[in-house]
Design a protein around this motif. Structure first.
Motif, PDB file in Angstrom:
ATOM      1  N   GLY A 128       0.662  -1.066  -0.038  1.00  0.00           N
ATOM      2  CA  GLY A 128      -0.038  -0.052  -0.038  1.00  0.00           C
ATOM      3  C   GLY A 128       0.705   1.300  -0.037  1.00  0.00           C
ATOM      4  N   PRO A 158       5.246   2.661   0.556  1.00  0.00           N
ATOM      5  CA  PRO A 158       6.622   2.506   0.998  1.00  0.00           C
ATOM      6  C   PRO A 158       6.772   2.156   2.397  1.00  0.00           C
ATOM      7  CG  PRO A 158       6.658   4.546  -0.468  1.00  0.00           C
ATOM      8  CD  PRO A 158       5.138   4.408   0.055  1.00  0.00           C
ATOM      9  N   ASP A 213       7.543  -7.106   0.170  1.00  0.00           N
ATOM     10  CA  ASP A 213       7.090  -5.674   0.045  1.00  0.00           C
ATOM     11  C   ASP A 213       6.478  -5.860  -1.337  1.00  0.00           C
ATOM     12  OD1 ASP A 213       6.741  -3.178  -0.298  1.00  0.00           O
ATOM     13  OD2 ASP A 213       8.796  -2.420   0.244  1.00  0.00           O
ATOM     14  N   THR A 214       4.955  -5.819  -1.337  1.00  0.00           N
ATOM     15  CA  THR A 214       4.485  -5.917  -2.847  1.00  0.00           C
ATOM     16  C   THR A 214       4.084  -4.600  -3.135  1.00  0.00           C
ATOM     17  OG1 THR A 214       2.217  -6.170  -1.525  1.00  0.00           O
ATOM     18  CG2 THR A 214       3.761  -8.105  -1.930  1.00  0.00           C
ATOM     19  N   GLN A 246      -1.173  -1.750  -7.677  1.00  0.00           N
ATOM     20  CA  GLN A 246      -2.274  -0.814  -7.586  1.00  0.00           C
ATOM     21  C   GLN A 246      -3.644  -1.331  -7.764  1.00  0.00           C
ATOM     22  OE1 GLN A 246      -0.612   1.381 -11.065  1.00  0.00           O
ATOM     23  NE2 GLN A 246      -0.110   3.040  -9.647  1.00  0.00           N
ATOM     24  N   THR A 247      -4.779  -0.521  -7.575  1.00  0.00           N
ATOM     25  CA  THR A 247      -5.941  -1.008  -7.909  1.00  0.00           C
ATOM     26  C   THR A 247      -5.994  -1.357  -9.531  1.00  0.00           C
ATOM     27  OG1 THR A 247      -6.863   0.664  -6.261  1.00  0.00           O
ATOM     28  CG2 THR A 247      -8.441  -0.128  -7.939  1.00  0.00           C
ATOM     29  N   ASP A 267       3.463   6.519 -10.485  1.00  0.00           N
ATOM     30  CA  ASP A 267       4.499   6.477  -9.216  1.00  0.00           C
ATOM     31  C   ASP A 267       5.819   6.852  -9.860  1.00  0.00           C
ATOM     32  OD1 ASP A 267       2.873   5.937  -7.396  1.00  0.00           O
ATOM     33  OD2 ASP A 267       3.552   3.593  -7.264  1.00  0.00           O
ATOM     34  N   ARG A 275       3.939   9.156  -5.260  1.00  0.00           N
ATOM     35  CA  ARG A 275       3.114   9.478  -6.518  1.00  0.00           C
ATOM     36  C   ARG A 275       3.600  10.698  -7.302  1.00  0.00           C
ATOM     37  NH1 ARG A 275      -0.940   5.852  -8.254  1.00  0.00           N
ATOM     38  NH2 ARG A 275      -1.640   7.783  -9.152  1.00  0.00           N
ATOM     39  N   ARG A 324      -5.684   5.398  -1.071  1.00  0.00           N
ATOM     40  CA  ARG A 324      -5.543   6.361  -2.103  1.00  0.00           C
ATOM     41  C   ARG A 324      -6.567   7.590  -1.986  1.00  0.00           C
ATOM     42  NH1 ARG A 324      -4.430   3.506  -7.609  1.00  0.00           N
ATOM     43  NH2 ARG A 324      -5.110   5.424  -8.674  1.00  0.00           N
TER      44      ARG A 324
HETATM   45  O1  PRX Z   1       1.786   4.730  -4.831  1.00  0.00           O
HETATM   46  C1  PRX Z   1       1.898   3.547  -4.771  1.00  0.00           C
HETATM   47  C2  PRX Z   1       1.284   2.931  -3.508  1.00  0.00           C
HETATM   48  O2  PRX Z   1      -0.039   2.763  -3.679  1.00  0.00           O
HETATM   49  C3  PRX Z   1      -0.719   3.304  -5.042  1.00  0.00           C
HETATM   50  C4  PRX Z   1      -1.636   2.234  -5.318  1.00  0.00           C
HETATM   51  O3  PRX Z   1      -2.566   2.630  -4.508  1.00  0.00           O
HETATM   52  P1  PRX Z   1      -4.125   1.658  -4.622  1.00  0.00           P
HETATM   53  O4  PRX Z   1      -4.296   1.708  -6.024  1.00  0.00           O
HETATM   54  O5  PRX Z   1      -5.020   2.130  -3.445  1.00  0.00           O
HETATM   55  O6  PRX Z   1      -3.670   0.459  -3.821  1.00  0.00           O
HETATM   56  C5  PRX Z   1      -2.948  -0.124  -2.818  1.00  0.00           C
HETATM   57  C6  PRX Z   1      -2.981  -1.482  -2.744  1.00  0.00           C
HETATM   58  C7  PRX Z   1      -2.357  -2.441  -3.759  1.00  0.00           C
HETATM   59  C8  PRX Z   1       0.742   2.778  -5.689  1.00  0.00           C
HETATM   60  O7  PRX Z   1       0.556   3.768  -7.292  1.00  0.00           O
HETATM   61  N1  PRX Z   1       1.968   1.574  -2.964  1.00  0.00           N
HETATM   62  C9  PRX Z   1       1.183   0.438  -3.289  1.00  0.00           C
HETATM   63  N2  PRX Z   1       1.967  -0.449  -2.689  1.00  0.00           N
HETATM   64  C10 PRX Z   1       3.244   0.192  -2.543  1.00  0.00           C
HETATM   65  C11 PRX Z   1       3.198   1.201  -2.807  1.00  0.00           C
HETATM   66  N3  PRX Z   1       4.063   2.022  -2.643  1.00  0.00           N
HETATM   67  C12 PRX Z   1       5.233   1.680  -2.190  1.00  0.00           C
HETATM   68  N4  PRX Z   1       5.506   0.582  -2.060  1.00  0.00           N
HETATM   69  C13 PRX Z   1       4.506  -0.609  -2.141  1.00  0.00           C
HETATM   70  N5  PRX Z   1       4.759  -1.774  -1.839  1.00  0.00           N
END
Ligand code: PRX
Length: 642
Positions: free
Chosen positions: A382, A384, A406-407, A410-411, A495, A510, A521
């Motif tokens: 979600g 960093p 650490d995954t 994004q949606t 990103d 972002r 987000r």
């Molecule tokens: O900026 C990145 C951050 O969360 C964004 C995606 O958000 P959302 O669509 O709500 O999904 C979240 C769950 C998958 C990305 O563009 N993000 C997500 N995972 C990471 C991350 N930033 C850094 N490290 C991660 N592991």
């Protein structure tokens, strides 16, 4: 983000892992890059049941893609029916409610629940192509509702229970849903979250809704509208526990999930069936190294994409036993999660950096009270994860024994795109490490040219992958403009990132006006639009401000209309207003009243400067386009006085 140390997988972990070493990982990547059709066809055959096979693995006409063209499958069938012979008696869901109620649902029981509910929906005339909104607490029936919809081909959109009536209304309307599935409420920190009340408020503006099905969860008083609202138990009474899954086109819309974009209007991200299911099932093995005897717990709410892909569709399609918990991590005390890990002997635990930081802050005594020795793998998603939180998670929760995946995803990506395969890839705290097979991630400049390793740039994905979003619901133009126009024909993630000399990706955050609060987000424009709907507000500019626990917090700069005076009372009211308009998770941390907002000559608010003010309290860089330098100086000095 500093590179601190390297954590290679332990020989014991690697020996049992699906992908046991770097060579095996590289071989998968090479095959996927050189022969994508063959590679994905093989994965699809192995991981998913198909009623009919495809005639093309994929068709790519940028920006639109189709996967497994011509094939027929069903997500609900894959999550349930195909497990019946071997896993009918295996627990699918180990549920714990916040008040302490517990339920175990085997795959056979979950199948029956889903069939019964699907039959009731069918009897009421719902069929493939219809749309349903699901607005529920974290209880097994929310999974039943999703899988019952998927069984018939009803496209579902789950709205997080923390969203307000306003947000719910906008989603019902955008999706033009005729069916809403909700509950009287759910439990959060000992209090009832009254979902039906919020749904009633939303539904007042949604005359197209024909049926509202209400689960009794809390027993709280609710209003039921004659002819429209029905209790779940009445609705499904008498329905048969057997309902065949519809053979659906691989590209049949499985779900729409709304997420914040750069405008005030949320985007309905559309995911379809066959490619999505293939990809989320594969990543359960690649990233979570899922085995038959694992007890898997993803703490995400089903209202977010993590809940869809890694609490429902991925793990159930892979036949996992999943823990599901309704409530807050600190209720009744800060060891609730660790108590659950110990009770169910959880082996794989997946959560967010915000949660880890909040738990870290409470100290080591809480986890020390419980036996966490069952854990073998930890995950993060979600946002960093800062190295300090990573180290704590590794040492105190994982006892130095569990790899941390650490995954990054994004949606829009549907599944995990960049993450370590834990038996193969040495970890670097703070880096999501390497891309999955078939994921051509790159860091590029404005023109789409790769930047040298070690240099910051935009993160893009060059080729389509099976679980990629297909479009924005009802708005293909916005889809193209948002994701494929910055660099034509290539998926733009929004990103910034840097790749190091080992090819590891470091996600920097972002590059658009999207905030990330607790891994959720939130668009600056969405909060601004909410603020200017308040009678006192003339203009608003919103930026994310660094926050110790939630990563970012919402900070609002507000100018007032004539006749209104700034003050603590009004600030409190505005914070409450935003919570009411969007949801409690969007409540601003700070409201700053100002006489004017910094703007360019063309009238655009200069958020960059505001961001600098909240981040560093000083302003540097190019301000030559500023209309009124004095505004910036005043804002900056005002902060110093706070
Ligand atoms: O900026 C990145 C951050 O969360 C964004 C995606 O958000 P959302 O669509 O709500 O999904 C979240 C769950 C998958 C990305 O563009 N993000 C997500 N995972 C990471 C991350 N930033 C850094 N490290 C991660 N592991």
């Amino acid at each position: 983000m500093q590179e601190l140390s390297l954590y290679p997988p332990s020989p014991e972990f690697s020996a049992r892992a699906h992908v046991p070493d770097l060579d095996a990982y590289q071989a998968l990547r090479r095959r996927a890059a050189e022969h994508p059709e063959e590679f994905w066809a093989e994965m699809a055959e192995k991981e998913v049941h198909w009623f009919e096979k495809w005639h093309h693995v994929f068709e790519w006409h940028p920006p639109f893609v189709k996967w497994f063209v011509g094939a027929k499958t069903n997500a609900s069938y894959n999550c349930l029916d195909r497990h019946m012979a071997r896993r009918g008696a295996k627990p699918a869901i180990l549920f714990e409610g916040e008040p302490g109620d517990r339920r175990v649902l085997t795959y056979a029981e979950l199948h029956q629940h889903v069939c019964r509910f699907a039959n009731a929906l069918k009897a009421r005339g719902y069929r493939a192509g219809d749309r349903a909104i699901i607005y529920m607490p974290m209880v097994p029936e929310s999974v039943v509702a999703m899988l019952a919809c998927a069984r018939l081909g009803i496209t579902h959109s789950v709205v997080f229970g923390g969203f307000s009536a306003e947000a719910l209304k906008a989603r019902i309307q955008d999706l033009d849903a005729h069916l809403v599935i909700t509950a009287d409420g759910g439990w959060r920190r000992g209090r009832e979250v009254r979902l039906k009340d919020a749904a009633d408020e939303a539904l007042a503006g949604c005359p197209g809704v024909r049926d509202v099905i209400v689960l009794r969860r809390t027993g709280g008083q609710v209003r039921m509208q004659e002819g429209r609202d029905q209790w779940w138990h009445d609705f499904e009474a008498g329905a048969a526990p057997d309902c065949p899954a519809e053979p659906l086109d691989a590209e049949h819309p499985l779900f729409v999930l709304y997420t914040s974009g750069t405008t005030g209007k949320p985007k309905g991200i559309l995911h379809t069936t066959g490619g999505y299911l293939t990809y989320v099932t594969c990543t359960m093995k690649w990233v979570f190294d899922l085995k038959e005897d694992d007890i898997y717990w993803c703490t995400a709410d089903i209202g977010w994409v993590t809940g869809h892909s890694y609490l429902v569709y991925g793990p159930l399609s892979a036949g996992a036993t999943c823990v599901m918990y309704e409530g807050a991590p600190d209720y009744p005390a800060w060891d609730r999660w660790w108590e659950i890990v110990a009770r169910y002997r959880v082996t794989i635990f997946y959560t967010s950096p915000t949660a880890i930081r909040a738990l870290l802050k409470q100290g080591d005594a809480w986890p020390a009270k419980h036996d966490l020795s069952s854990l073998r793998l930890l995950g993060s998603v979600g946002e960093p994860i800062n190295p300090a939180a990573w180290e704590w998670y590794h040492r105190v929760i994982g006892h130095g024994r569990c790899p941390i995946v650490d995954t990054w995803w994004q949606t829009e990506t549907g599944g995990i795109l960049i993450a370590p395969m834990p038996g193969a890839v040495p970890l670097k705290p703070g880096s999501a490490t390497l891309p999955m097979p078939g994921i051509e991630a790159e860091v590029v400049d404005f023109h789409g040219n790769p930047v040298p390793d070690g240099t910051e740039g935009f993160l893009v994905i060059r080729r389509p992958w099976p679980s990629m979003l297909r479009t924005i619901w009802g708005d293909p133009q916005r889809y193209e403009q948002q994701y494929f126009s910055r660099i034509p024909g290539i998926y733009f993630t929004g990103d910034a990132a840097r790749r190091d000399a080992d090819g590891y990706f470091w996600i920097l955050g972002r590059v658009d006006d999207v905030m990330n609060v607790s891994g959720h987000r939130l668009s600056t424009m969405e909060v601004e639009s909410a603020l200017v709907r308040h009678p006192a507000v003339a203009e608003a500019a919103v930026v994310g401000k660094p926050h110790e626990i939630t990563g970012q917090a919402v900070c609002c700069f507000v100018t007032l209309k004539q006749g209104y005076e700034p003050g603590d009372g009004l600030a409190k009211e505005l914070r409450q207003w935003v919570a009411h308009e969007i949801g409690a998770f969007a409540r601003p941390e700070e409201i700053r009243f100002t006489e004017a907002l910094p703007k360019t000559r063309s009238g655009k608010i200069m958020r960059r400067l505001l961001r600098e003010i909240v981040t560093s309290h000083t302003v540097t860089g190019d301000v030559t386009t500023l209309e009124d330098m004095g505004v910036i100086t005043r804002l900056a000095s005002q902060h110093d006085e706070d």
